[in-house]
Design an enzyme around this catalytic site. Structure first.
Site, PDB file in Angstrom:
ATOM      1  CB  SER A  21      -0.904  -0.045   1.149  1.00 57.27           C
ATOM      2  OG  SER A  21      -1.766  -1.112   1.017  1.00 57.27           O
ATOM      3  N   GLY A  97      -6.204  -3.532  -7.611  1.00 58.95           N
ATOM      4  CA  GLY A  97      -7.043  -2.705  -7.357  1.00 58.95           C
ATOM      5  C   GLY A  97      -6.785  -1.303  -6.704  1.00 58.95           C
ATOM      6  CB  SER A 170     -13.048   0.856   0.897  1.00 54.57           C
ATOM      7  OG  SER A 170     -12.149   0.798  -0.236  1.00 54.57           O
ATOM      8  CG  ASP A 335      -5.449  -6.999   2.312  1.00 56.96           C
ATOM      9  OD1 ASP A 335      -6.385  -7.428   1.620  1.00 56.96           O
ATOM     10  OD2 ASP A 335      -4.678  -6.166   2.215  1.00 56.96           O
ATOM     11  NE  ARG A 366      -7.792 -12.423  -0.843  1.00 57.39           N
ATOM     12  CZ  ARG A 366      -7.266 -11.476  -0.970  1.00 57.39           C
ATOM     13  NH1 ARG A 366      -7.293 -10.451   0.279  1.00 57.39           N
ATOM     14  NH2 ARG A 366      -6.337 -11.041  -1.957  1.00 57.39           N
TER      15      ARG A 366
HETATM   16  C1  S3P Z   1      -5.596  -1.274  -0.063  1.00 53.39           C
HETATM   17  C2  S3P Z   1      -6.822  -1.502   0.662  1.00 53.39           C
HETATM   18  C3  S3P Z   1      -7.561  -2.665   1.035  1.00 53.39           C
HETATM   19  C4  S3P Z   1      -6.551  -3.817   0.782  1.00 53.39           C
HETATM   20  C5  S3P Z   1      -5.789  -3.947  -0.128  1.00 53.39           C
HETATM   21  C6  S3P Z   1      -4.897  -2.491  -0.247  1.00 53.39           C
HETATM   22  C7  S3P Z   1      -4.942  -0.038  -0.194  1.00 53.39           C
HETATM   23  O1  S3P Z   1      -8.624  -2.568   0.121  1.00 53.39           O
HETATM   24  O2  S3P Z   1      -7.490  -4.833   0.827  1.00 53.39           O
HETATM   25  O3  S3P Z   1      -5.041  -4.923  -0.530  1.00 53.39           O
HETATM   26  O4  S3P Z   1      -3.698  -0.061  -0.546  1.00 53.39           O
HETATM   27  O5  S3P Z   1      -5.469   0.943   0.140  1.00 53.39           O
HETATM   28  P1  S3P Z   1      -9.934  -1.806   0.390  1.00 53.39           P
HETATM   29  O6  S3P Z   1      -9.649  -0.301   0.542  1.00 53.39           O
HETATM   30  O7  S3P Z   1     -10.841  -2.072  -0.682  1.00 53.39           O
HETATM   31  O8  S3P Z   1     -10.492  -2.518   1.500  1.00 53.39           O
END
Ligand code: S3P
Length: 450
Positions: A21, A97, A170, A335, A366
């Site tokens: 992240s 994502g 999120s 995660d 998951r």
């Molecule tokens: C992340 C946020 C989380 C996490 C992803 C990384 C990030 O997702 O599951 O692996 O770097 O902001 P969500 O924000 O959709 O919960």
């Protein structure tokens, strides 16, 4: 295909690669800041390399040190300096994502058109969660297939601030909105049911942005949110004329990757492992809290606190018991839930994982995939709408594991294999490259007699 069998002893030190992240954000924010940023311990995994490739395509020079690819230099061109060769510019976000969602917030206010698209898994994940708030800010963002998923076409437009209540906690959604807020007219606020990881707020503040997160309804100072409390929170940002590079960013080790080593050390019989320099940001440390509630013996040493708090984690074989994992802690360990489920299967008593419906829209579903694979290994587990119920204490046996191309499933079941009788086969281990390319080398390096 990858074959693993039980480990009798786990010993030694491991240094976990940089946080995924934080690595994404370091490249993104350095690219739109003025000046050069040196990023140390950047995670050179497929997801973060997708972010890097996207910013290169947007005209940003990024250099990797020839002797150490985790040491990179980003030559930022300022908030209005992105300069793709064509408009629309086609950006391949791979399996990521985080790249897709946060970049959408950066691209929405630009003066060109972008198309973001990734692999089949990415292109089936929900994007309405960012399309809706960004559209409310004035963004022109459409799902090309009309199914609420990528490919996303974003035509740059002028934005204005919003006061947005997100249904899900999120960090990707929050970060997309905050990034757009940097360019918007007026203040931008995002309310969350509980505080998600705050790396964006911390890092944008280090780049000079006026940004903060606070518990809902309190007058606490910036950075005063109590994530361990798990209550509602909001984050706010003011528009900026420019961001300025802090010069250097050192990325801490990824606690989501460390989680597999914590679990393995707890579960393998004769284990003592030091996991060096792991990020323990309180919005990410749910693994430590949940594992300790299960009886995990984890000692923190060499703590230090720069932009992000870090520590060495010393973990040894522990006798685990079931627990309830739900509510405000979920965003801080979302995660890590697959590997916590593996720990729960081998713990005495029942573990209930709830309030975690988000698990269904990760790189795989998951809830379904953990349930299928733990059952194949002999565990007593029931999937629920928002989690799992695991009646632990039965020994696990080797099985063929279907990873569905999901890195966190592959790594969680590699840990299960070390604590199971007989041989376990992962149908695909290559997906680990998404977040941890050297995972098997690092894990097996600790297994004595492997
Ligand atoms: C992340 C946020 C989380 C996490 C992803 C990384 C990030 O997702 O599951 O692996 O770097 O902001 P969500 O924000 O959709 O919960």
């Amino acid at each position: 295909m990858y074959r693993l069998s039980a480990a009798r002893r786990l010993r030694g030190d491991v240094t976990i690669p940089g946080d995924k992240s934080i690595s994404h954000r370091a490249v993104m924010f350095s690219s739109i800041a003025r000046g050069e940023t040196v990023i140390r311990n950047f995670l050179t995994s497929a997801d973060c390399l997708s972010t890097m490739a996207c910013f290169r395509k947007l005209g940003i020079r990024i250099e990797e040190s020839p002797s150490d690819p985790s040491h990179i230099r980003v030559f930022g061109k300022g908030m209005h300096g992105l300069s793709p060769e064509s408009s629309p510019v086609f950006l391949d976000t791979g399996n990521s994502g985080t790249t897709t969602r946060i970049m959408s917030g950066i691209l929405a206010p630009q003066k060109f058109t972008s198309v973001l698209s990734g692999d089949d898994s990415l292109n089936s994940r929900p994007m309405k969660r960012i399309m809706e708030p960004l559209s409310l800010m004035g963004a022109d963002i459409i799902s090309e297939k009309g199914n609420g998923c990528a490919p996303l076409r974003i035509r740059g437009s002028a934005l204005h601030g919003i006061d947005y209540r997100s249904k899900v906690a999120s960090a990707q959604v929050k970060s997309a909105i905050l990034c757009a807020g940097l360019y918007a007219e007026g203040t931008t606020l995002v309310h969350e049911p509980s505080l998600s990881r705050d790396h964006t707020e911390r890092m944008l503040a280090a780049f000079g942005a006026d940004v903060k997160s606070e518990p809902e309804g309190s007058g606490a100072p910036a950075g005063g949110a109590d994530p361990a409390g798990g209550g509602a929170s909001f984050s706010g940002i003011l528009p900026a004329d420019e961001l300025y590079s802090p010069g250097e960013i050192t990325v801490p080790g990824d606690i989501s990757s460390a989680a597999y080593f914590i679990a393995a050390a707890c579960l393998v019989p004769d284990a003592q492992v030091r996991i060096r320099n792991v990020g323990i940001n309180p919005t990410r440390d749910g693994m430590l809290r949940a594992a300790r509630a299960m009886g995990a013996e984890i000692v923190l040493e060499n703590q230090n606190d720069d932009v992000e708090p870090c520590a060495d984690l010393v973990v040894k074989t522990s006798s685990l018991k079931g627990t309830v994992i739900g509510g405000g802690i979920i965003p801080a360990l979302i995660d890590e839930l697959p590997v916590l489920a593996v720990m729960a299967a081998l713990a005495e008593g029942e573990t209930i994982i709830k309030d975690a419906a988000e698990l269904k829209v990760k790189e795989s579903d998951r809830i379904a995939v953990v349930t299928e694979n733990l059952k194949a290994m002999g565990a007593d587990i029931t999937a629920t709408d928002d989690g799992m119920i695991i009646r632990g204490g039965k020994p696990l046996h080797g099985a063929l594991i279907h990873t569905y191309g999901d890195h966190r499933i592959a790594m969680s079941f590699a840990v299960a294999a070390l604590a199971a009788e007989g041989e376990t086969i992962l149908d695909d281990e290559t997906c680990c490259s998404v977040s941890y390319p050297s995972f098997f080398q690092d894990l097996l390096g600790l297994v004595e007699g492997a």
